[in-house]
Scaffold this motif. Structure first.
Motif, PDB file in Angstrom:
ATOM      1  N   ASN A  59      27.615  15.779 -24.978  1.00  0.00           N
ATOM      2  CA  ASN A  59      27.841  17.219 -25.115  1.00  0.00           C
ATOM      3  C   ASN A  59      28.997  17.723 -24.263  1.00  0.00           C
ATOM      4  OD1 ASN A  59      25.473  18.459 -26.857  1.00  0.00           O
ATOM      5  ND2 ASN A  59      24.562  16.847 -25.582  1.00  0.00           N
ATOM      6  N   ASN A  60      29.741  16.780 -23.689  1.00  0.00           N
ATOM      7  CA  ASN A  60      30.935  17.119 -22.896  1.00  0.00           C
ATOM      8  C   ASN A  60      30.617  18.125 -21.786  1.00  0.00           C
ATOM      9  OD1 ASN A  60      32.784  15.492 -24.480  1.00  0.00           O
ATOM     10  ND2 ASN A  60      32.572  17.054 -26.093  1.00  0.00           N
ATOM     11  N   LEU A  61      29.539  17.859 -21.068  1.00  0.00           N
ATOM     12  CA  LEU A  61      29.106  18.767 -20.016  1.00  0.00           C
ATOM     13  C   LEU A  61      29.718  18.369 -18.671  1.00  0.00           C
ATOM     14  CD1 LEU A  61      25.323  19.216 -20.909  1.00  0.00           C
ATOM     15  CD2 LEU A  61      27.298  20.555 -21.679  1.00  0.00           C
ATOM     16  N   ASN A  62      29.880  19.367 -17.834  1.00  0.00           N
ATOM     17  CA  ASN A  62      30.394  19.174 -16.479  1.00  0.00           C
ATOM     18  C   ASN A  62      29.244  19.361 -15.502  1.00  0.00           C
ATOM     19  OD1 ASN A  62      32.070  19.062 -14.176  1.00  0.00           O
ATOM     20  ND2 ASN A  62      32.271  21.290 -14.189  1.00  0.00           N
ATOM     21  N   VAL A  63      28.815  18.277 -14.858  1.00  0.00           N
ATOM     22  CA  VAL A  63      27.685  18.334 -13.930  1.00  0.00           C
ATOM     23  C   VAL A  63      28.173  18.852 -12.584  1.00  0.00           C
ATOM     24  CG1 VAL A  63      25.869  17.037 -12.762  1.00  0.00           C
ATOM     25  CG2 VAL A  63      26.526  16.428 -15.106  1.00  0.00           C
ATOM     26  N   GLU A  64      27.660  20.021 -12.190  1.00  0.00           N
ATOM     27  CA  GLU A  64      28.048  20.600 -10.910  1.00  0.00           C
ATOM     28  C   GLU A  64      27.007  20.342  -9.814  1.00  0.00           C
ATOM     29  OE1 GLU A  64      29.237  24.655 -11.268  1.00  0.00           O
ATOM     30  OE2 GLU A  64      30.862  24.189 -12.667  1.00  0.00           O
ATOM     31  N   TRP A  65      25.739  20.231 -10.217  1.00  0.00           N
ATOM     32  CA  TRP A  65      24.679  20.057  -9.221  1.00  0.00           C
ATOM     33  C   TRP A  65      23.657  19.028  -9.682  1.00  0.00           C
ATOM     34  CZ3 TRP A  65      24.963  22.042  -4.488  1.00  0.00           C
ATOM     35  CH2 TRP A  65      25.773  23.164  -4.270  1.00  0.00           C
ATOM     36  N   LEU A  66      23.149  18.263  -8.724  1.00  0.00           N
ATOM     37  CA  LEU A  66      21.982  17.402  -8.900  1.00  0.00           C
ATOM     38  C   LEU A  66      20.925  17.937  -7.940  1.00  0.00           C
ATOM     39  CD1 LEU A  66      24.091  14.172  -8.836  1.00  0.00           C
ATOM     40  CD2 LEU A  66      22.786  14.921 -10.828  1.00  0.00           C
ATOM     41  N   LEU A  67      20.005  18.713  -8.456  1.00  0.00           N
ATOM     42  CA  LEU A  67      19.080  19.485  -7.635  1.00  0.00           C
ATOM     43  C   LEU A  67      17.742  18.756  -7.491  1.00  0.00           C
ATOM     44  CD1 LEU A  67      19.771  22.995  -9.205  1.00  0.00           C
ATOM     45  CD2 LEU A  67      20.720  22.076  -7.070  1.00  0.00           C
ATOM     46  N   GLU A  68      17.288  18.636  -6.254  1.00  0.00           N
ATOM     47  CA  GLU A  68      15.977  18.052  -5.961  1.00  0.00           C
ATOM     48  C   GLU A  68      15.055  19.185  -5.519  1.00  0.00           C
ATOM     49  OE1 GLU A  68      15.159  14.908  -6.441  1.00  0.00           O
ATOM     50  OE2 GLU A  68      17.174  14.170  -6.893  1.00  0.00           O
ATOM     51  N   SER A  69      13.906  19.313  -6.172  1.00  0.00           N
ATOM     52  CA  SER A  69      12.969  20.362  -5.773  1.00  0.00           C
ATOM     53  C   SER A  69      12.268  20.019  -4.462  1.00  0.00           C
ATOM     54  CB  SER A  69      11.931  20.614  -6.879  1.00  0.00           C
ATOM     55  OG  SER A  69      11.189  19.445  -7.149  1.00  0.00           O
ATOM     56  N   HIS A  70      12.159  18.718  -4.149  1.00  0.00           N
ATOM     57  CA  HIS A  70      11.548  18.268  -2.894  1.00  0.00           C
ATOM     58  C   HIS A  70      11.669  16.751  -2.821  1.00  0.00           C
ATOM     59  CE1 HIS A  70       8.381  17.722  -5.869  1.00  0.00           C
ATOM     60  NE2 HIS A  70       7.658  17.013  -5.020  1.00  0.00           N
ATOM     61  N   VAL A  71      11.156  16.160  -1.763  1.00  0.00           N
ATOM     62  CA  VAL A  71      11.081  14.704  -1.658  1.00  0.00           C
ATOM     63  C   VAL A  71       9.845  14.261  -2.444  1.00  0.00           C
ATOM     64  CG1 VAL A  71      10.713  12.748  -0.104  1.00  0.00           C
ATOM     65  CG2 VAL A  71      12.310  14.551   0.528  1.00  0.00           C
ATOM     66  N   HIS A  72      10.068  13.727  -3.602  1.00  0.00           N
ATOM     67  CA  HIS A  72       8.973  13.357  -4.497  1.00  0.00           C
ATOM     68  C   HIS A  72       8.211  12.150  -3.970  1.00  0.00           C
ATOM     69  CE1 HIS A  72      10.850  15.953  -7.568  1.00  0.00           C
ATOM     70  NE2 HIS A  72      11.976  15.457  -7.100  1.00  0.00           N
ATOM     71  N   ALA A  73       6.903  12.162  -4.188  1.00  0.00           N
ATOM     72  CA  ALA A  73       6.057  11.040  -3.783  1.00  0.00           C
ATOM     73  C   ALA A  73       5.605  10.198  -4.968  1.00  0.00           C
ATOM     74  CB  ALA A  73       4.830  11.551  -3.028  1.00  0.00           C
TER      75      ALA A  73
END
Length: 287
Positions: A59-73
């Motif tokens: 889709n020719n997208l530009n990734v600006e952020w890789l967001l983590e909601s928390h440290v996943h367990a």
């Protein structure tokens, strides 16, 4: 604004990752990515992350952020793998330092493990904002499940991680180190104070009893009216009692030991030894 949200469900960990796109451009963020991990063999796989990358590229997208909601367990993050291929800055809550300090001790990481959050590109605090193209995102600090949990409010959508599940499944557990049922209740009130029409996207779904399909999108209004743990005006004392008693019956997540070691490093594996081999530790009687 109303972001375009595409969900990717991982049946092995019941995790939903999201691509969140600016409706007026090609910019996007990726929320809570997954690196596949087979505990029995100790082998990783990238099929889940590759599906997200393919969608971005197709889709020719530009990734600006890789967001983590928390440290996943319960799953390993694929953020660095995705970053290497399509870019983006890795963000998490600034209280990651508390999590790193706690689990740095649990896993006997020693002084070489940095506990200052420097593995991440951005440490968010309550009230921060960020842009995805022309679309603004705002940060709510919503601890309780873990000290570093965030909710990302992007346009009319809120990405709540594990803080809330679908209304028929309830809320996150609070029995991990640094968790608190009282804190979680107050965090949930912040989310429920958003406009009723706000779309809520949850981090996991386990199909509540009586439901035949997985689901991950609801609204603030539906949560207020129907959430089995906090809906219909349930008070704090009632919630704390329920959450504490329920958490005492829960087993540890299957992937908690590898997940914590990797995710507190922003998705990176521990440093390899002199032969280039990577090892994860199993603490005995610590969790």
């Amino acid at each position: 604004m109303s972001p375009e949200v595409t969900a990717f469900f991982d049946p092995a960990t019941f995790t939903i990752s999201y691509v969140v796109k600016d409706p007026e451009g090609s910019s996007c963020a990726i929320v809570d990515s997954v690196l596949d991990f087979d505990y029995s063999s100790g082998r990783t796989d990238t099929r889940s992350a590759d599906a997200v990358i393919k969608f971005v590229q197709d889709n020719n997208l530009n990734v600006e952020w890789l967001l983590e909601s928390h440290v996943h367990a319960d799953h390993l993050s694929a953020a660095p793998y995705i970053q290497e291929r399509v870019g983006g800055k890795i963000g998490i809550g600034d209280r990651i330092t508390v999590v790193q300090d706690t689990f740095g001790k649990v896993f006997n990481e020693g002084t070489e493990f940095q506990r200052d959050g420097s593995q991440f590109d951005k440490l968010f605090v309550e009230g921060d904002s960020f842009m995805i193209g022309q679309m603004r995102g705002d940060v709510l600090h919503t601890p309780g499940h873990t000290p570093a949990c965030l909710t990302y409010v992007i346009g009319d959508a809120a990405f709540v991680g594990d803080t809330l599940f679908m209304p028929d499944f309830g809320t996150a557990r609070c029995d991990f180190p640094g968790g608190s049922a009282e804190t979680l209740y107050n965090s949930i009130q912040k989310i429920l104070a958003l406009p009723d029409e706000t779309r809520i996207f949850v981090g996991h779904d386990y199909k509540a009893p009586g439901r035949d399909v997985y689901a991950w999108e609801t609204t603030v209004g539906e949560q207020k009216a129907k959430n089995i743990h906090v809906g219909e005006g349930k008070d704090e004392g009632e919630f704390i009692k329920m959450r504490t008693e329920r958490d005492a019956t829960l087993a540890m997540p299957k992937l908690i030991i590898p997940s914590l070691q990797v995710n507190m490093r922003a998705g990176q594996m521990p440093e390899p030894d002199e032969h280039g081999d990577v090892f994860l530790k199993v603490p005995v009687n610590k969790l």
